[in-house]
Design an enzyme around this catalytic site. Structure first.
Site, PDB file in Angstrom:
ATOM      1  NE  ARG A 194      -7.061  -7.171   1.974  1.00  0.00           N
ATOM      2  CZ  ARG A 194      -6.767  -7.410   0.698  1.00  0.00           C
ATOM      3  NH1 ARG A 194      -5.512  -7.348   0.270  1.00  0.00           N
ATOM      4  NH2 ARG A 194      -7.725  -7.742  -0.146  1.00  0.00           N
ATOM      5  NE  ARG A 244       0.784   3.237  -3.241  1.00  0.00           N
ATOM      6  CZ  ARG A 244       0.413   1.968  -3.393  1.00  0.00           C
ATOM      7  NH1 ARG A 244       0.796   1.066  -2.509  1.00  0.00           N
ATOM      8  NH2 ARG A 244      -0.326   1.594  -4.415  1.00  0.00           N
ATOM      9  CG  HIS A 275      -7.919  -4.402  -6.581  1.00  0.00           C
ATOM     10  ND1 HIS A 275      -8.406  -4.535  -5.298  1.00  0.00           N
ATOM     11  CD2 HIS A 275      -6.671  -4.935  -6.554  1.00  0.00           C
ATOM     12  CE1 HIS A 275      -7.497  -5.128  -4.535  1.00  0.00           C
ATOM     13  NE2 HIS A 275      -6.425  -5.374  -5.272  1.00  0.00           N
ATOM     14  CD  GLU A 277      -6.591  -9.705  -2.881  1.00  0.00           C
ATOM     15  OE1 GLU A 277      -5.888 -10.381  -3.657  1.00  0.00           O
ATOM     16  OE2 GLU A 277      -6.266  -8.573  -2.469  1.00  0.00           O
ATOM     17  CG  ASP A 289      -4.757 -14.386  -3.498  1.00  0.00           C
ATOM     18  OD1 ASP A 289      -4.230 -15.438  -3.108  1.00  0.00           O
ATOM     19  OD2 ASP A 289      -4.137 -13.313  -3.612  1.00  0.00           O
ATOM     20  CD  GLN A 324      -1.552  -7.668   1.275  1.00  0.00           C
ATOM     21  OE1 GLN A 324      -2.627  -8.156   1.616  1.00  0.00           O
ATOM     22  NE2 GLN A 324      -1.368  -7.104   0.086  1.00  0.00           N
ATOM     23  CG  ASP A 336      -2.814 -12.801  -7.165  1.00  0.00           C
ATOM     24  OD1 ASP A 336      -3.704 -13.000  -8.010  1.00  0.00           O
ATOM     25  OD2 ASP A 336      -3.006 -12.172  -6.119  1.00  0.00           O
ATOM     26  CE1 TYR A 391       2.703  -2.544   2.000  1.00  0.00           C
ATOM     27  CE2 TYR A 391       3.131  -2.896  -0.321  1.00  0.00           C
ATOM     28  CZ  TYR A 391       2.738  -2.069   0.698  1.00  0.00           C
ATOM     29  OH  TYR A 391       2.388  -0.787   0.429  1.00  0.00           O
ATOM     30  CD  GLU A 431     -10.931  -3.100  -4.027  1.00  0.00           C
ATOM     31  OE1 GLU A 431     -11.107  -2.469  -5.074  1.00  0.00           O
ATOM     32  OE2 GLU A 431     -10.753  -4.344  -4.007  1.00  0.00           O
ATOM     33  CE  LYS A 465      -2.376 -10.629  -1.300  1.00  0.00           C
ATOM     34  NZ  LYS A 465      -3.652 -10.326  -1.936  1.00  0.00           N
ATOM     35  CD  GLU A 492      -6.966 -12.612  -7.138  1.00  0.00           C
ATOM     36  OE1 GLU A 492      -6.259 -13.202  -7.996  1.00  0.00           O
ATOM     37  OE2 GLU A 492      -6.498 -11.991  -6.171  1.00  0.00           O
ATOM     38  CB  THR A 548      -4.826 -19.556  -3.205  1.00  0.00           C
ATOM     39  OG1 THR A 548      -3.812 -18.688  -2.705  1.00  0.00           O
ATOM     40  CG2 THR A 548      -5.481 -18.950  -4.432  1.00  0.00           C
TER      41      THR A 548
END
Lengths: 406, 406
Positions: free
Chosen positions: A232, A136, A127, A194, A228, A235, A120, A239, A355, A248, A196, A252
């Site tokens: 959250r 962050r 994004h 997600e 995907d 993750q 991936d 991560y 998002e 994840k 994709e 999928t």
């Protein structure tokens, strides 16, 4: 009337012909699965038709998986597509072909190929910037320093790639809010999508030998929509430092239909202008356009919540392939690599709930209530299309999944 | 004399019987490969012997891969092992078995199973602390906050897992020193080893259903030594935020011999005392000992440079399996998961050059010169053993690889 009763302008007309694997009506045994080609709201039993017509391509098509066709390489892909196009458009073939057309509603669709490795990527600048700002907020730049120099990617779990319409069990796992002293365990409370695009490798490559940018179309057979699914909360806690894992790996979802690149010639576009000079193995400034103009639609319980444009992806699929192999990593038939979440610059073009709701701060207002993240029973559907010849759309196969309680 | 001329105390005597796949002398076709069992310096053609003896296990053994045996499950594994033990120890079988024994030096060994997904963990506290101190010297704690709560892991590339004695091509890729304005491209200048142990999944599991700690031995067939080659310069530039990718994906070497867990009963030990309370799905405090006392030796061009002890690994293979599936991720036959670098508390017990040379600061002094990282032509060999019955060692199959220029 167009050939074989497909309405004029149908996005799954003879200009498209995506490949899948299906069980004919009444069949349940895996060995009876066969390669199908979608034509309007029908499926052509491609192997059966090839045998009935005495086609030399029967040996590539009469299988319960796309893998033999995928492995055959670009010349064979073009030849088979040319033959299929003739079968479904030349009136003289109509009688021979008719017994091999099944209504889509009468068949069962399966995962169309054996997934080898699954990778991936993270190729949408919009994004990546959104995620950077959310997770962050104090960083000077919302992109990490490497982002404009290489297509960031990681390996996912190939064994949990499932075909559209497979239910997705809400994963459980560890999560820890910053203020908590220790992690807690339970079903994910921040389950996300997600949106994709996945690329399917056909021709393998040798370990130790990179695949050049310009060899993309020799190795990649086609593409499909891909969801995907992402937890959250799981993750976020797991991560650092080795990347996403259980957040994840539970599922999928991919479309049952793989659109061959040959059907997407009219959708090719130049990627966004590069803001940083690229190392030679990634420099596509002199190449033919490497982007694809795919228009994706994300629906939650039937309500469209986003329309991400694939044309704006910073890194192309050809660059991703060149990067993935530049260290000598080999390709296998059935390798699947995905673009990462497709998000455009507008709020209405974001490909994840993370998002769209800014990490839950701004829930979506849906007819059945507010949504920050997915609830049990929610059905997510990705659909899409690309510009085709003469203004006709090339339909992409849907990816649908329903969340069930864990 | 012990049965079949294996010297008393041989680490590959009839108490061991690891499984592999080999081509008999003079055979080159993949279809002629067969399951072999190592006995001293010979290989028993297990499928051939089973057929000659009219064994019901011929259907599991007469294949060019271990996968059918792996998929058969624990009862079958024990039954087959019992039968094999009888064939190589009961004098009455000697005449029937003899034609199926080939000198190890006369056969070609292959990757013994089809690798499904490959996951790499990070289970040695000594390794994780060393890496943390080297790469994050200013951090308050050399471990990330999650380290003592879950076995950190990530997916690697299954398609580049190779059998011992496969040459490893030095990977090229991007690297960037902190002071450089932009990355440069070229062959890795910080190519490293990671001495690890890999666990091979036999029995699959259903998507959506976790595998409990106590079910480890129902699903995992055996283990092998594993070298997870790592390009530290490529890895350092790429790994934030989604983890290692090209720094690892060019090659992972595994032994040709898979040691069944049933051969390692005498090697089971309790893991180190846990410093943090574990969530119930990882809490093994009431379980039978989950560690394995494996003694690993790392040699560079024939010179032993490290002896990492597996018994000190903080997270056990059973905990890794429970964690890997707690989100509902399914297992497939052939899934391979590795421990992460095995490092002990002493300098002489570190399982990577990164740690042994403290990121190149303190090069090793070898007979042929100093070594910070691997040079072209270097040969790395992992070997090892475990305590067996009556003080006899259980030998682990070697993993050897030679670096060739990219």
């Amino acid at each position: 009337m167009p050939p074989f009763d497909v309405p004029e302008g149908d996005p799954f007309g003879p200009h498209n012909l995506p490949y899948g694997v299906f069980s004919p009506p009444g069949s349940t045994r895996p060995a009876e699965r066969r390669v199908g080609v979608r034509l309007g709201d029908h499926v052509l039993d491609a192997g059966g038709a090839a045998m009935a017509l005495g086609s030399p391509y029967a040996s590539l098509l009469a299988h319960p998986s796309l893998n033999p066709l995928l492995a055959a390489g670009r010349t064979a892909w073009s030849d088979v597509r040319r033959a299929l196009t003739a079968w479904v458009t030349v009136p003289a073939h109509q009688e021979a072909i008719a017994p091999f057309l099944h209504p889509l509603s009468s068949v069962t669709l399966h995962l169309p190929f054996e997934v080898a490795d699954y990778v991936d990527f993270y190729a949408s600048e919009h994004h990546a910037r959104n995620v950077g700002q959310i997770f962050r907020p104090d960083a000077a730049d919302s992109l990490t320093p490497n982002w404009k120099h290489l297509p960031i990617g990681y390996h996912g779990r190939a064994g949990t790639v499932v075909v559209s319409d497979t239910d997705v069990v809400r994963p459980s796992g560890q999560r820890k809010a910053p203020a908590d002293a220790a992690p807690v365990f339970g079903p994910s409370v921040r389950l996300d999508i997600e949106a994709e695009v996945g690329f399917v490798v056909g021709l393998p490559s040798r370990q130790g030998t990179p695949v050049a940018l310009g060899d993309f179309r020799d190795h990649v057979f086609g593409l499909c929509l891909l969801n995907d699914w992402s937890a959250r909360d799981i993750q976020a806690w797991e991560y650092v430092p080795l990347g996403p894992f259980l957040g994840k790996s539970f599922a999928t979802s991919v479309s049952a239909w793989i659109t061959p690149l040959d059907a997407l010639e009219d959708a090719r576009v130049a990627p966004p202008e590069r803001t940083h000079e690229l190392l030679p193995y990634l420099d596509d400034s002199q190449d033919e356009p490497g982007g694809y103009d795919l228009r994706i639609s994300v629906a939650l319980n039937g309500q469209v919540i986003s329309e991400p444009p694939f044309s704006g992806m910073y890194w192309t699929a050809a660059q991703q392939l060149a990067h993935m192999t530049v260290n000598g990593a080999s390709l296998r038939t059935g390798d699947l690599y995905a673009s990462g979440t497709v998000s455009g610059p507008e709020l209405s073009q974001r490909g994840s709930l993370l998002e769209l709701t800014w990490n839950g701060r701004d829930p979506l207002e849906l007819p059945d209530g507010k949504r920050a993240f997915l609830e049990d029973g929610d059905v997510v559907t990705l659909s899409g299309w690309a510009p085709g010849p003469d203004g006709v759309r090339v339909g992409l196969g849907e990816v649908r999944g329903r969340i069930v309680g864990g």
